[in-house]
Scaffold this motif. Structure first.
Motif, short mmCIF file in Angstrom:
data_model
loop_
_atom_site.label_atom_id
_atom_site.label_comp_id
_atom_site.label_asym_id
_atom_site.label_seq_id
_atom_site.Cartn_x
_atom_site.Cartn_y
_atom_site.Cartn_z
N TYR A 82 1.09 -1.33 0.15
CA TYR A 82 0.03 0.02 -0.38
C TYR A 82 0.61 1.10 0.38
N ASP A 83 1.95 0.91 0.40
CA ASP A 83 2.78 2.61 1.22
C ASP A 83 3.67 2.76 -0.59
N GLY A 84 3.26 2.24 -1.64
CA GLY A 84 4.57 1.92 -2.92
C GLY A 84 5.27 1.15 -3.44
N THR A 85 6.03 0.84 -2.06
CA THR A 85 7.05 -0.38 -2.37
C THR A 85 6.64 -1.56 -2.96
N SER A 86 7.24 -2.92 -3.38
CA SER A 86 6.96 -3.69 -3.78
C SER A 86 8.20 -4.69 -3.94
N LEU A 87 7.66 -6.57 -3.34
CA LEU A 87 8.52 -7.12 -4.14
C LEU A 87 8.91 -7.96 -5.61
N ALA A 88 9.23 -8.54 -6.05
CA ALA A 88 9.32 -8.92 -7.18
C ALA A 88 9.46 -10.10 -7.09
N LEU A 89 8.91 -10.73 -7.59
CA LEU A 89 9.07 -12.74 -7.31
C LEU A 89 9.76 -13.05 -9.31
N ILE A 320 -4.34 2.66 -17.57
CA ILE A 320 -3.71 2.72 -16.86
C ILE A 320 -2.53 2.46 -16.28
N SER A 321 -2.41 3.98 -15.13
CA SER A 321 -1.00 4.15 -14.57
C SER A 321 -1.05 3.19 -13.62
N MET A 322 1.11 2.64 -13.46
CA MET A 322 1.11 2.39 -12.15
C MET A 322 2.63 3.04 -11.61
N GLU A 323 2.37 4.18 -12.07
CA GLU A 323 3.58 5.40 -11.82
C GLU A 323 4.03 5.15 -9.84
N LYS A 324 3.13 5.26 -8.87
CA LYS A 324 3.62 5.14 -7.61
C LYS A 324 4.79 4.01 -7.54
N HIS A 325 4.23 3.20 -7.91
CA HIS A 325 5.06 1.72 -7.66
C HIS A 325 5.99 1.58 -8.22
N ALA A 416 -7.95 -1.84 -6.15
CA ALA A 416 -7.32 -1.83 -7.73
C ALA A 416 -7.67 -0.54 -7.37
N SER A 417 -8.30 0.51 -7.59
CA SER A 417 -8.01 1.46 -7.69
C SER A 417 -6.18 2.00 -7.52
N HIS A 418 -6.34 1.67 -6.46
CA HIS A 418 -5.11 2.31 -5.74
C HIS A 418 -3.65 1.99 -5.98
N TYR A 419 -3.07 0.70 -6.61
CA TYR A 419 -2.54 0.54 -7.53
C TYR A 419 -2.86 0.81 -8.87
N TYR A 420 -3.94 0.31 -9.13
CA TYR A 420 -3.81 0.47 -10.80
C TYR A 420 -4.94 1.79 -11.25
N GLN A 421 -4.28 3.23 -11.17
CA GLN A 421 -4.70 4.61 -11.19
C GLN A 421 -5.45 4.23 -12.53
N GLY A 422 -6.90 4.81 -12.46
CA GLY A 422 -7.47 5.05 -13.74
C GLY A 422 -8.95 4.07 -13.55
N ILE A 423 -8.48 3.12 -13.45
CA ILE A 423 -9.92 1.94 -13.43
C ILE A 423 -11.28 2.76 -12.99
#
Length: 541
Positions: A82-89, A320-325, A416-423
């Motif tokens: 939620y805070d914009g961080t992420s972990l890629a598998l 849709i944008s995922m700019e923050k992450h 989802a809209s918090h992560y995929y902006q524009g939905i």
């Protein structure tokens, strides 16, 4: 379709009848009509993993002859926080571990340890997935034994891991939410706290060793290539041809009757890929199965877990944008490309409990994906499609399905809209499929994408039920394949490959006589020769 391609390649006269207007079932790719003309959607599934572990592509020439193209997606999944961080598998566990160190250095080391155990389990278990669980191919057994010998130092750890519950396996290994959360989403097979559910993490081993791919042109490109293979060997395919009943003559299944009354006869056998419970309790005429076998068929579990699948496609008028992450990562990854989770670990546990109670979870964990990040032609220029799947919706919502489905869809889009902006602002149309819709669209009892509840007691020689495992049934002329047969559901093709091999073996035995028939024939020849010799001896005297 996989079975049909193998059978046609072997020279048999094959006819495939498909209930729906297009082939492919849950791998179908079709126009998003009438809701959103000009858009195309993958109706259910998205990524292929287990398919890459098989020889199907090579055996049938799907890529070399019939145009199938696939690309490995790496990273296949990203945990979005939620805070914009992420972990890629990532496919490379060490690369995932490097990212995980940001959240927990100890978890990074634990991840490498877990992968070592899981990789060993894959090497041992995969050969047994690629053969009949009842009459396994000796080569596959020896291959599994070789894997055990090679990984003998890991056997104790494998046993502890597989015997544990999923939550136990996760919590024993990790402390940070960044890795705990995504490990509850990819395969919510059983209740997270059920003993022996820890084995579901084996997906990580498949991800690492073989990679997860997507088919160019959508998941429907897979059945399309299979159809070309079938037809190239003289096979035929009919769509809009739902089967009403199996035909039985003198105790043997001899064909099918379609809705409308048309009868299609089969000299060799009939193979069904729908839910085994559908085949055995709805298509097979009453009185064919003895009482005990009928009871076993009727008790095949399809809604015992309390959790159910849900699928959503949303057509969008823009991108849709995922700019923050993506900005936080700073590594240029297009986060829209993978199937990503955006939930906490506790939200997964809470969602599962809510489903069992019959409540719609406050937050519905699942996997989100922008289909058009890979297949740009699926929408008009500058437009996107958002795809979402979850296995954490209630089987029996207390508020009824009309209201439950509405709540599920709204909560998914809102989260989802918090992560995929524009939905929310760009939505043109949506198609949401809850349990009743999946049942109707894909002819799956209780809307189960697995066809049989994937509980530990329904695997191997007990899948879908005792006496019905191993693809052949107690009813002559009737075979089973599909997601409800060994080994698992998903885009793998393994049930079809295994079923075809079983059928061809049976057909060869029928043509050449079984082992018992050959022994009896040899004995008869020996007796005949002995009798002739005795007569000749008497005559010579």
């Amino acid at each position: 379709m996989v079975s049909a391609a193998y059978l046609a390649q072997a020279g048999l006269d094959v006819l495939v009848v498909e209930a729906s207007p297009t082939i492919g079932g849950m791998t179908s790719t079709n126009p998003f009509e009438p809701e959103a003309p000009g858009y195309t959607i993958n109706e259910a599934s998205m990524q292929a993993s287990l398919f890459r572990t098989t020889t199907i592509d090579k055996d049938l020439g799907l890529s070399s002859k019939f145009g199938l193209r696939q690309t490995v997606i790496d990273p296949a999944h990203v945990q979005l926080n939620y805070d914009g961080t992420s972990l890629a598998l990532w496919r490379d566990p060490r690369r995932t571990a490097d990212e995980l160190r940001y959240f927990s250095p100890s978890d990074a080391e634990a991840l490498i340890d877990l992968y070592r155990v899981i990789d060993a389990a894959v090497e041992i278990g995969l050969p047994l997935m690629q053969t009949s669980p009842v009459t396994p191919d000796i080569k596959k057994v020896l291959q599994a034994a070789k894997g055990m010998a090679k990984n003998r130092k890991e056997l104790a750890a494998i046993g502890r891991w597989m015997a544990s519950s999923q939550v136990e396996a996760i919590e024993d290994s990790f402390e940070s939410d960044a890795i705990r959360a995504p490990l509850t989403i990819a395969l919510p097979f059983m209740p997270f706290d059920a003993d022996l559910s820890g084995w579901s993490l084996i997906y990580l081993g498949v991800l690492s060793k073989y990679g997860v791919s997507m088919f160019h042109g959508g998941t429907g490109a897979f059945p399309a290539a299979l159809a070309k293979s079938v037809k190239s060997h003289g096979g035929r395919i009919r769509t809009n041809a739902p089967v009403e009943q199996l035909l039985v003559h003198n105790g043997k299944v001899t064909g099918v009757r379609l809705r409308g009354g048309e009868e299609l006869l089969a000299r060799r056998a009939v193979l069904t890929a729908c839910s085994p419970k559908t085949t055995l309790t709805r298509l097979l005429p009453d009185g064919v199965l003895p009482r005990v076998l009928k009871n076993k068929a009727e008790k095949i579990p399809t809604r015992r877990r309390g959790i159910a699948d849900y699928k959503l496609n949303v057509a969008l008028s823009g991108t849709i944008s995922m700019e923050k992450h993506e900005k936080w990562r700073g590594d240029g990854i297009d986060l829209r490309l993978g199937c990503n989770s955006f939930n906490t670990y506790q939200e997964s546990l809470d969602a599962a409990k809510a489903c069992v109670r019959g409540d719609v979870p406050d937050h519905i964990p699942g996997l989100g994906h922008a289909t058009t990040a890979f297949d740009k032609g699926f929408a008009p220029d500058g437009c996107d499609i958002f795809w979402f799947w979850t296995g954490l919706t209630p089987t029996d919502p207390r508020i009824g399905w009309d209201e439950a489905k509405k709540q599920i869809t709204e909560r998914v889009i809102n989260d989802a809209s918090h992560y995929y902006q524009g939905i929310e602002s760009l939505e043109v149309a949506r198609r949401d499929l809850a349990l009743p819709d999946i049942e109707e669209r894909f002819w799956a009892i209780d809307g189960s994408v697995y066809h049989v509840d994937p509980v530990i007691s329904r695997f191997g020689p007990l899948k879908p039920a005792d006496k019905f495992a191993g693809y052949r049934t107690p009813i002559p002329g009737l075979y089973l394949t599909g997601a409800g047969t060994h080994p698992v559901a998903g885009i793998s093709g393994m049930p079809g490959q295994n079923a075809a091999h079983t059928m061809l073996k049976d057909f060869r035995n029928e043509d050449n006589g079984s082992l018992g028939d050959r022994v009896r024939s040899a004995a008869l020849r020996e007796n005949t020769l002995a009798a002739r010799y005795e007569k000749a001896s008497v005559a010579s005297q």
